[in-house]
Scaffold this motif. Structure first.
Motif, mmCIF file in Angstrom:
data_model
loop_
_atom_site.group_PDB
_atom_site.id
_atom_site.type_symbol
_atom_site.label_atom_id
_atom_site.label_comp_id
_atom_site.label_asym_id
_atom_site.label_seq_id
_atom_site.Cartn_x
_atom_site.Cartn_y
_atom_site.Cartn_z
ATOM 1 N N GLY A 10 0.766 -1.236 0.000
ATOM 2 C CA GLY A 10 0.000 0.000 0.000
ATOM 3 C C GLY A 10 0.795 1.283 0.000
ATOM 4 O O GLY A 10 0.247 2.343 0.256
ATOM 5 N N GLU A 11 2.086 1.225 -0.321
ATOM 6 C CA GLU A 11 2.892 2.448 -0.302
ATOM 7 C C GLU A 11 2.430 3.463 -1.340
ATOM 8 O O GLU A 11 2.490 4.646 -1.128
ATOM 9 N N GLY A 12 1.961 2.986 -2.492
ATOM 10 C CA GLY A 12 1.611 3.894 -3.579
ATOM 11 C C GLY A 12 0.128 4.187 -3.683
ATOM 12 O O GLY A 12 -0.349 4.585 -4.726
ATOM 13 N N GLY A 13 -0.617 3.988 -2.624
ATOM 14 C CA GLY A 13 -2.059 4.201 -2.657
ATOM 15 C C GLY A 13 -2.788 2.872 -2.657
ATOM 16 O O GLY A 13 -2.184 1.808 -2.702
ATOM 17 N N GLY A 14 -4.085 2.930 -2.611
ATOM 18 C CA GLY A 14 -4.880 1.707 -2.555
ATOM 19 C C GLY A 14 -4.913 1.134 -1.159
ATOM 20 O O GLY A 14 -4.732 1.844 -0.171
ATOM 21 N N PRO A 15 -5.139 -0.178 -1.050
ATOM 22 C CA PRO A 15 -5.232 -0.792 0.276
ATOM 23 C C PRO A 15 -3.923 -0.656 1.053
ATOM 24 O O PRO A 15 -2.846 -0.689 0.463
ATOM 25 N N THR A 16 -4.041 -0.508 2.353
ATOM 26 C CA THR A 16 -2.861 -0.298 3.181
ATOM 27 C C THR A 16 -2.727 -1.371 4.249
ATOM 28 O O THR A 16 -3.720 -1.871 4.760
ATOM 29 N N CYS A 17 -1.482 -1.711 4.547
ATOM 30 C CA CYS A 17 -1.185 -2.699 5.582
ATOM 31 C C CYS A 17 0.264 -2.501 6.025
ATOM 32 O O CYS A 17 1.174 -2.527 5.200
ATOM 33 N N CYS A 18 0.456 -2.276 7.318
ATOM 34 C CA CYS A 18 1.790 -2.074 7.879
ATOM 35 C C CYS A 18 1.936 -2.875 9.161
ATOM 36 O O CYS A 18 0.950 -3.203 9.812
ATOM 37 N N VAL A 19 3.174 -3.167 9.518
ATOM 38 C CA VAL A 19 3.472 -3.797 10.801
ATOM 39 C C VAL A 19 4.323 -2.832 11.615
ATOM 40 O O VAL A 19 5.348 -2.346 11.145
ATOM 41 N N LEU A 20 3.874 -2.552 12.815
ATOM 42 C CA LEU A 20 4.615 -1.739 13.771
ATOM 43 C C LEU A 20 5.317 -2.692 14.715
ATOM 44 O O LEU A 20 4.668 -3.495 15.387
ATOM 45 N N GLU A 21 6.649 -2.651 14.742
ATOM 46 C CA GLU A 21 7.440 -3.522 15.611
ATOM 47 C C GLU A 21 7.952 -2.706 16.791
ATOM 48 O O GLU A 21 8.643 -1.716 16.613
ATOM 49 N N LEU A 22 7.568 -3.125 17.984
ATOM 50 C CA LEU A 22 7.984 -2.444 19.207
ATOM 51 C C LEU A 22 8.876 -3.378 20.006
ATOM 52 O O LEU A 22 8.505 -4.517 20.268
ATOM 53 N N GLU A 23 10.049 -2.881 20.402
ATOM 54 C CA GLU A 23 10.977 -3.675 21.200
ATOM 55 C C GLU A 23 11.408 -2.879 22.423
ATOM 56 O O GLU A 23 11.730 -1.707 22.329
ATOM 57 N N SER A 24 11.414 -3.548 23.570
ATOM 58 C CA SER A 24 11.934 -2.947 24.795
ATOM 59 C C SER A 24 12.660 -4.037 25.567
ATOM 60 O O SER A 24 12.671 -5.197 25.158
ATOM 61 N N THR A 25 13.219 -3.677 26.685
ATOM 62 C CA THR A 25 13.934 -4.671 27.486
ATOM 63 C C THR A 25 12.993 -5.752 28.002
ATOM 64 O O THR A 25 13.402 -6.859 28.294
ATOM 65 N N GLY A 26 11.701 -5.432 28.118
ATOM 66 C CA GLY A 26 10.706 -6.393 28.611
ATOM 67 C C GLY A 26 10.171 -7.337 27.558
ATOM 68 O O GLY A 26 9.428 -8.257 27.867
ATOM 69 N N GLY A 27 10.506 -7.122 26.295
ATOM 70 C CA GLY A 27 10.018 -7.991 25.234
ATOM 71 C C GLY A 27 9.696 -7.207 23.973
ATOM 72 O O GLY A 27 10.073 -6.050 23.827
ATOM 73 N N SER A 28 9.000 -7.859 23.075
ATOM 74 C CA SER A 28 8.665 -7.224 21.805
ATOM 75 C C SER A 28 7.208 -7.499 21.448
ATOM 76 O O SER A 28 6.579 -8.413 21.981
ATOM 77 N N MET A 29 6.707 -6.694 20.523
ATOM 78 C CA MET A 29 5.331 -6.815 20.092
ATOM 79 C C MET A 29 5.250 -6.384 18.627
ATOM 80 O O MET A 29 5.927 -5.440 18.224
ATOM 81 N N ARG A 30 4.422 -7.081 17.845
ATOM 82 C CA ARG A 30 4.177 -6.699 16.454
ATOM 83 C C ARG A 30 2.699 -6.366 16.316
ATOM 84 O O ARG A 30 1.833 -7.167 16.632
ATOM 85 N N VAL A 31 2.440 -5.153 15.838
ATOM 86 C CA VAL A 31 1.077 -4.644 15.693
ATOM 87 C C VAL A 31 0.776 -4.481 14.209
ATOM 88 O O VAL A 31 1.543 -3.850 13.484
ATOM 89 N N LEU A 32 -0.329 -5.055 13.767
ATOM 90 C CA LEU A 32 -0.769 -4.885 12.385
ATOM 91 C C LEU A 32 -1.601 -3.615 12.312
ATOM 92 O O LEU A 32 -2.617 -3.485 13.004
ATOM 93 N N LEU A 33 -1.140 -2.653 11.524
ATOM 94 C CA LEU A 33 -1.853 -1.395 11.332
ATOM 95 C C LEU A 33 -2.629 -1.496 10.025
ATOM 96 O O LEU A 33 -2.039 -1.445 8.943
ATOM 97 N N ASP A 34 -3.915 -1.713 10.121
ATOM 98 C CA ASP A 34 -4.807 -1.890 8.986
ATOM 99 C C ASP A 34 -4.474 -3.158 8.206
ATOM 100 O O ASP A 34 -3.349 -3.674 8.288
ATOM 101 N N CYS A 35 -5.453 -3.663 7.528
ATOM 102 C CA CYS A 35 -5.252 -4.807 6.633
ATOM 103 C C CYS A 35 -6.266 -4.682 5.501
ATOM 104 O O CYS A 35 -7.275 -5.368 5.463
ATOM 105 N N GLY A 36 -5.968 -3.750 4.618
ATOM 106 C CA GLY A 36 -6.876 -3.442 3.527
ATOM 107 C C GLY A 36 -6.813 -4.430 2.374
ATOM 108 O O GLY A 36 -5.907 -5.255 2.270
ATOM 109 N N TRP A 37 -7.822 -4.334 1.536
ATOM 110 C CA TRP A 37 -7.937 -5.184 0.341
ATOM 111 C C TRP A 37 -8.784 -4.421 -0.646
ATOM 112 O O TRP A 37 -9.515 -3.508 -0.276
ATOM 113 N N THR A 38 -8.735 -4.793 -1.892
ATOM 114 C CA THR A 38 -9.572 -4.150 -2.895
ATOM 115 C C THR A 38 -10.832 -4.968 -3.129
ATOM 116 O O THR A 38 -10.910 -6.135 -2.736
ATOM 117 N N SER A 39 -11.791 -4.388 -3.793
ATOM 118 C CA SER A 39 -13.050 -5.100 -4.057
ATOM 119 C C SER A 39 -12.889 -6.210 -5.089
ATOM 120 O O SER A 39 -13.803 -7.005 -5.285
#
Length: 118
Positions: A10-39
């Motif tokens: 989705g970088e160039g427009g249209g459906p969008t989907c990103c992963v936000l990766e968070l890391e700290s000393t206590g561990g890590s987490m992956r967050v899915l930011l949107d999960c678009g699709w076209t019709s």
């Protein structure tokens, strides 16, 4: 704390989907930011999404249109952990529910729903 954003598509427009990766000393987490699709619902376009689904801790939906929520049923049925929370504002969730229902009915009228979310 380290924070990285990786675009799945989705970088160039249209459906969008990103992963936000968070890391700290206590561990890590992956967050899915949107999960678009076209019709058009082309399954091949979701291969990169399917690869990251098992590692996702939670999903954040920013808007209720297909470009932001369209692939959520696919994600839930193709590898997203049952413990991953899915979060959206109330309006985005309700609008998304209607958009997905409308897209389903449209695709069903075309006769092309078989096996799409199974």
């Amino acid at each position: 704390m380290k924070c990285r954003v990786k675009s799945i598509y989705g970088e160039g427009g249209g459906p969008t989907c990103c992963v936000l990766e968070l890391e700290s000393t206590g561990g890590s987490m992956r967050v899915l930011l949107d999960c678009g699709w076209t019709s058009s619902f082309q399954l091949a376009s979701l291969k990169s999404l399917q690869e990251v689904l098992p590692s996702i801790s939670l999903v954040l939906i920013s808007s209720g249109d297909l470009n932001h929520i369209g692939a959520l049923p696919f994600a839930v049925s193709h590898g997203l952990s049952r413990t991953a929370g899915i979060y959206a504002t109330f309006p985005a969730a309700k609008l998304g529910q209607m958009a997905l229902y409308d897209a389903f009915l449209s695709k069903e009228d075309e006769g092309g729903i078989d096996g799409l979310f199974t």
